[in-house]
Design an enzyme around this catalytic site. Sequence first.
Site, PDB file in Angstrom:
ATOM      1  CG  HIS A  20       6.764  -1.387   7.749  1.00 45.89           C
ATOM      2  ND1 HIS A  20       5.582  -1.155   8.422  1.00 45.89           N
ATOM      3  CD2 HIS A  20       7.739  -0.778   8.460  1.00 45.89           C
ATOM      4  CE1 HIS A  20       5.838  -0.434   9.502  1.00 45.89           C
ATOM      5  NE2 HIS A  20       7.143  -0.198   9.538  1.00 45.89           N
TER       6      HIS A  20
ATOM      7  CG  ASP B 250      -0.230   1.272   4.710  1.00 40.60           C
ATOM      8  OD1 ASP B 250      -0.660   1.028   5.851  1.00 40.60           O
ATOM      9  OD2 ASP B 250       0.942   1.614   4.498  1.00 40.60           O
TER      10      ASP B 250
ATOM     11  CE  LYS C 276      -0.954   2.107  11.893  1.00 44.76           C
ATOM     12  NZ  LYS C 276      -0.264   2.859  10.828  1.00 44.76           N
TER      13      LYS C 276
ATOM     14  CE  LYS D 110       3.854   0.017   5.412  1.00 45.35           C
ATOM     15  NZ  LYS D 110       2.839   0.796   6.138  1.00 45.35           N
TER      16      LYS D 110
ATOM     17  CG  ASP E 145      -1.862  -2.135   6.638  1.00 42.68           C
ATOM     18  OD1 ASP E 145      -2.934  -1.499   6.699  1.00 42.68           O
ATOM     19  OD2 ASP E 145      -0.749  -1.593   6.768  1.00 42.68           O
ATOM     20  CG  ASN E 146      -3.061  -1.472  10.217  1.00 41.84           C
ATOM     21  OD1 ASN E 146      -1.886  -1.658   9.925  1.00 41.84           O
ATOM     22  ND2 ASN E 146      -3.641  -0.285  10.070  1.00 41.84           N
TER      23      ASN E 146
ATOM     24  CB  CYS F 232       2.049  -1.214   8.967  1.00 40.38           C
ATOM     25  SG  CYS F 232       1.027   0.257   8.933  1.00 40.38           S
TER      26      CYS F 232
END
Length: 474
Positions: free
Chosen positions: A144, A40, A307, A142, A288-289, A80
């Site tokens: 989300h 993450d 990000k 996580k 994730d990014n 995210c």
Amino acid sequence: MIEINRSSILRHFFGCLMLTVCTASAVAAEQPSILFILSDDAGYGDFGFQGSKEFRTPNLDKLAKESVKFEQAYTTAAVCGPSRAGLLTGKYQQRFGFEENNVPGYMSFSGRTGNEMGLPLEQKTIANYLKERGYSTGLFGKWHQGDALQYHPMNRGFDKFVGFRSGARSYYEMSNEEQTAEPEKRLERGIGQFEEPTKYLTDLLADETIAFMTENKSTPFFAYLSFNAVHTPMQARPEHLKLYPNLTGKRQTLAAMTHAMDLAIARVLKSLQDLGLDKNTIVVYTNDNGGPSDTNHSNNFPLSGSKANHLEGGIRVPMLIRWPNVLQANSTYPYPVSFLDFVPTFVDLAGGDADAINGLDGVNLIPYLTGEKTSRPHKTLFWKKENRGAVRDGDWKLLRFPDRPAELYNIAQDQSELNNLANQYPDRVKAMYQQLFNWELTLERPLWQLRREYEGKAMKRMDKYKQTKESMSQ
């Protein structure tokens, strides 16, 4: 008149039954298990296998030597929540209105509160698809994708869940006051059983993943290890901070958090080997990014951006896939791939037919990785967040902004996006603008939207990187 031989009939019946059982067992044995590891907010350049000289990640570096390493792996969003929605569904998340992060404090066009925002219930997840193919499914970390009960992972295809519903939380035990103030951040086991961690959360999530794989070693499984590392808050184990005396501040803390994650991944991979499952388990590692350099001091070098914006540093991520005896170890794959590709790849490998699933935007990557297909998996990829957008067509990438002219880059020649070619190729800019517009016509209206102050911060972040790029090009 035909004489019935009861003995022959019974032998034939049990023979067919055994054949059916054996065939089913053979199919199950051929189905690979899947270990999907997602970090993450990690920086593109913050791993040894990505060229870092500051951070030590020996276990991920070892995995890279055993894997296909992707030179151009893209998320479907620069933040995210939407990124994970695209990953889980195999569809551009804007198709069903999941365009922004779903967090309390955002406004919803439908009047929904933050806790009611989540992955629309009509959308199936990769866990749903694999469960239909006989897989055991578990999520550790996580989520989300919605805080409310209807969006809970165990209501979206996962058999087991140990993690938290929100987008971030403490790596240590939360106080009673913190749990009361932000209940969506509590550590949860199953549905509604909350128990705060007694150890560093990165380690606990690895423990739970190992336990799940052990429990399901006789059947194919999908283990989704969704670390909150290295997302804020910046919290590291003290003994790991001491390993990086030449770094200071958040950069030192980030190195220590990355170190802890690398050790946790090593334990999970060692357990997979000890269980005798490593040869028939696909292992994926990705992020994730792009790294948010302003909040966790991550490093996306050699990419520009971070990000929350559509420069390469916001949407291109490290990615490894290991599958012994099928994919070539210590190899690289040069063409763009997307988070959209995980659902069709995993469905097909599980014995399903991804082509029969309506609306998927990804492709099965395996034929491309084995050389069976030599073309690009994707000629065109899109990104969008409100009136900001991007389209990559072949090696060309257009960035659209609400407050300045579009920018055009040839990514094959300029992955750092330092040389804006928009003025030199106005016809290409016009054509790619039209591509992006045509794609947007197929999308749903966003279900919720950032409040203006959050949007302002995102635009300031973009301005910062525009200034950085200008200084680098001088």
